[in-house]
Design an enzyme around this catalytic site. Structure first.
Site, PDB file in Angstrom:
ATOM      1  N   GLY A 291      64.550 109.598  15.519  1.00 37.35           N
ATOM      2  CA  GLY A 291      63.227 110.110  16.077  1.00 37.35           C
ATOM      3  C   GLY A 291      62.315 108.754  16.196  1.00 37.35           C
ATOM      4  CE  LYS A 410      49.102 117.111  15.796  1.00 36.19           C
ATOM      5  NZ  LYS A 410      48.920 115.599  15.479  1.00 36.19           N
ATOM      6  CG  ASN A 452      48.372 112.088  17.343  1.00 35.21           C
ATOM      7  OD1 ASN A 452      49.187 112.906  17.819  1.00 35.21           O
ATOM      8  ND2 ASN A 452      47.141 112.260  17.118  1.00 35.21           N
ATOM      9  CB  VAL A 453      52.728 106.776  16.515  1.00 32.51           C
ATOM     10  CG1 VAL A 453      52.501 106.632  14.992  1.00 32.51           C
ATOM     11  CG2 VAL A 453      53.866 107.960  16.709  1.00 32.51           C
ATOM     12  CG  LEU A 454      49.315 104.597  21.267  1.00 37.05           C
ATOM     13  CD1 LEU A 454      48.789 103.008  21.242  1.00 37.05           C
ATOM     14  CD2 LEU A 454      48.621 105.360  22.068  1.00 37.05           C
ATOM     15  CB  VAL A 460      49.018 112.683  25.203  1.00 41.47           C
ATOM     16  CG1 VAL A 460      48.787 113.795  24.589  1.00 41.47           C
ATOM     17  CG2 VAL A 460      48.482 111.401  24.540  1.00 41.47           C
ATOM     18  CB  THR A 477      44.262 120.431  25.715  1.00 43.60           C
ATOM     19  OG1 THR A 477      43.708 119.416  24.996  1.00 43.60           O
ATOM     20  CG2 THR A 477      45.623 120.523  26.026  1.00 43.60           C
ATOM     21  CD  GLU A 547      46.011 120.635  22.011  1.00 47.27           C
ATOM     22  OE1 GLU A 547      46.683 119.738  22.054  1.00 47.27           O
ATOM     23  OE2 GLU A 547      45.678 121.469  22.620  1.00 47.27           O
TER      24      GLU A 547
END
Length: 614
Positions: A291, A410, A452-454, A460, A477, A547
């Site tokens: 991953g 999250k 989040n990681v870029l 996204v 969204t 979300e």
């Protein structure tokens, strides 16, 4: 027929013979103010017959004819000086050995090497200057004018590379350091400060600017990027400071500005000595190795020379891809690729028994929020909770010293199944910690929570890039949705640092900086791709199942404690005990459960969980 290199060698030898004759002759003439007595003139001509061959032989021995004059350098000049000085010392020695009656004036012996160094070194340097002037004159017609922001070591090194490159013509530097204003660096002037960029762009008509500030803070680099944007020019940048220091890339390997640069953060300062002690010479295992985070962990771990790196991954293709990369990037690394499922207790036990890792990083998880929310809720529980339990218990049985679990923001006040499952996985590790002393006496469980990681799988950024490539629109969204972001390498480095610092049972929270609006990311990506919002439209599609608008790194009833590392804090969170863990394992033992039942039950297991749809 002589080759070109042989012709160059012959010409260089003939040049040095002429230089030796001229230096010896001129030394005599200077000694006698250009009124050379006939007897000394005869001696001068007589000594030339054996002095010049002696000098040329020494020059050959010193390798003066292996180089190319066009690339003459200080090293070449150093060799010339040493060779000439040795020849100067050999001349009187030879006179003594030959018992010669000739008397060479001492001033000639002093003047000759000085003149010879001047002729031989000067001609080589002048030749190089002539060739470079001709080369630069030819390329001015086709090369592109460019300015460089920054006037530090990286900028100077870049200017040397650009001088040899036909693509660019460097016109000047801009730097905020007052001491560098109007200075010449490698023959190029520091024109002014960064705020004067627009003026110099209009003055020279340049269309591209190179940002050469790899060691500056991210705020300084962001300011430079914004100045380029305001001036309407394309900005390029040099590789990162870490890449330059590691030798993986050269300063001249320019690249376009990426989102990582706009959202960039100051480099992570690692306890290198401590990580050497944690990893070097030991067996380290990574689950979910294929991953985004797992593979970067493998790259970072490989830098610390583990005795063996065990890659455990369910996806055969992801494992194969990582295997090929590690073979090329770390040829001396001992690693083994193992296909397996973290829920398969027999397979996990077999792997740990065979390889006996000292440290285990558990990155395997289902992470895609909308996909886990519908039709896959129970699989999220089975993989993220039961899988964590399976690997953690096997780690205890086989005396793994440290077990580091990768969690997520999250898991804080979760509104989706994925977040709730990761919160349960955190509690599983914390519930196992008191048992460590009873079971193995050594396993310490450390949890690392971040956002989040870029560029990670499913993020996204790759989706936005694909939508731009198709001509748009970009779908976001909600106009107010925000997320925390960091780069994959930074996240992996901080995971390693937390793993080193953890004593058992802590939840480390990474400093994610300021939250970023996703719509702002979309706008920046459109601009960096060379388009405007008129070219690529942005459409709002509505929040997806599970979300929420804002992510959190700490639950409402949690507090944090500082650590010695400025980017790591410890969350004071609710913990679970052995009785709770036993009941949870009974619940997760079922082969399948409907989504609605799973979401209802999760509210009991994770009281802070507030599902959007039950």
């Amino acid at each position: 027929m002589l080759r070109k290199s042989n012709v160059r060698t012959v010409l260089a030898i003939l040049h040095d013979i002429a230089a030796a004759v001229l230096a010896w002759t001129l030394a005599y003439l200077l000694r006698f103010n250009f009124e050379l007595p006939s007897q000394y003139g005869a001696e001068m001509r007589q000594t030339l017959l054996w002095i010049v061959p002696l000098q040329v032989a020494i020059f050959w021995k010193f390798g003066l004819y292996r180089g190319i004059w066009r690339y003459a350098s200080l090293n070449d000049l150093r060799r010339i000086v040493l060779a000439v000085l040795l020849a100067a010392a050999a001349i009187p020695f030879m006179l003594w050995m030959l018992r010669s009656q000739l008397v060479v004036p001492r001033s000639v012996l002093v003047l000759n090497p000085l003149l010879l160094i001047l002729f031989m070194g000067g001609s080589r340097i002048l030749y190089r200057m002539w060739k470079e002037t001709r080369f630069q004159g030819r390329m001015k017609l086709s090369s592109e004018p460019v300015l460089v922001l920054g006037a530090g070591d990286a900028a100077v090194a870049l200017s040397k590379d650009l001088a040899k490159n036909e693509t660019w013509q460097l016109l000047g530097f801009l730097d905020d350091d007052d001491n560098k204003q109007n200075c010449m660096l490698n023959g190029v002037k520091v024109l002014g400060k960064l705020d004067e960029l627009a003026h110099w762009i209009n003055h020279f008509g340049v269309e591209r600017v190179i940002i050469a500030m790899p060691s500056s803070s991210h705020q300084q680099r962001q300011r430079a990027i914004k100045l380029c944007t305001a001036a309407g020019v394309q900005a390029l940048t040099v590789p990162s400071f870490d890449d330059l220091m590691s030798g993986k890339v050269a300063v001249s390997q320019l690249r376009a500005i990426e989102l990582d640069d706009l959202l960039g953060r100051d480099p992570v300062v690692l306890d290198t000595a401590g990580l050497q002690g944690l990893i070097s010479g030991k067996t380290v295992m990574v689950t979910g190795a294929g991953g985004s985070i797992g593979s970067e962990l493998c790259r970072q771990i490989a830098r610390f020379s583990p005795a063996k790196l065990v890659l455990f991954e369910q996806s055969e293709f992801a494992l194969y891809t990582l295997e090929q990369e590690l073979h090329q990037a770390f040829p001396a690394l001992c690693f083994v690729c193992l296909v397996g499922d973290v829920r398969d207790a027999a397979r996990v036990d077999e792997v740990l028994q065979l390889h006996n890792p000292a440290v285990l990083f558990h990155a395997a998880a289902y992470k895609h929020v909308p996909m886990m929310e519908t039709h896959n809720a129970w699989q999220a529980i089975r993989n993220n909770v039961l899988g964590t339990w399976t690997v953690a218990r096997a780690a205890q049985r086989h005396n793994v010293a440290k077990f580091v679990m990768i969690s997520t923001d999250k898991a804080v006040n979760p509104t989706n199944v994925m977040g709730a499952s990761k919160r349960l996985a955190e509690l599983v590790c914390q519930a196992l910690q008191p048992l460590a002393s009873e079971v193995s006496g050594c396993t310490r469980f450390v949890i690392v929570r971040f956002g989040n990681v870029l560029g990670s799988t499913g993020s996204v950024i790759p989706k936005f890039r694909a939508q731009i490539a198709q001509g748009g629109p970009i779908t976001v969204t909600h106009p107010e949705i925000t997320r925390y972001f960091m780069s994959i390498p930074e996240a992996a480095q901080l995971v390693l640092q937390a793993g080193l610092m953890g004593q058992g049972g802590e939840i480390f929270v990474l400093d994610m900086g300021e939250p970023v609006k996703i719509v702002d990311l979309a706008k920046e990506l459109i601009r960096l791709s060379g388009f405007t919002e008129d070219d690529i439209k942005i459409e709002f599609s509505g929040l997806r199942p599970g979300e929420k608008l804002y992510e959190e790194l700490l639950a409402d009833n949690e507090h944090t404690l500082p650590t010695p590392h400025p980017k790591l804090r410890i969350a004071q969170a609710r913990e679970a005990d052995a009785a709770w863990l036993e009941q949870l394992l009974i619940w997760t033992d079922a082969s399948t459960r409907p989504d609605a039942e799973v979401k209802t039950a999760l509210q009991g297991w994770v009281p802070e969980y507030q599902p959007q749809h039950i």
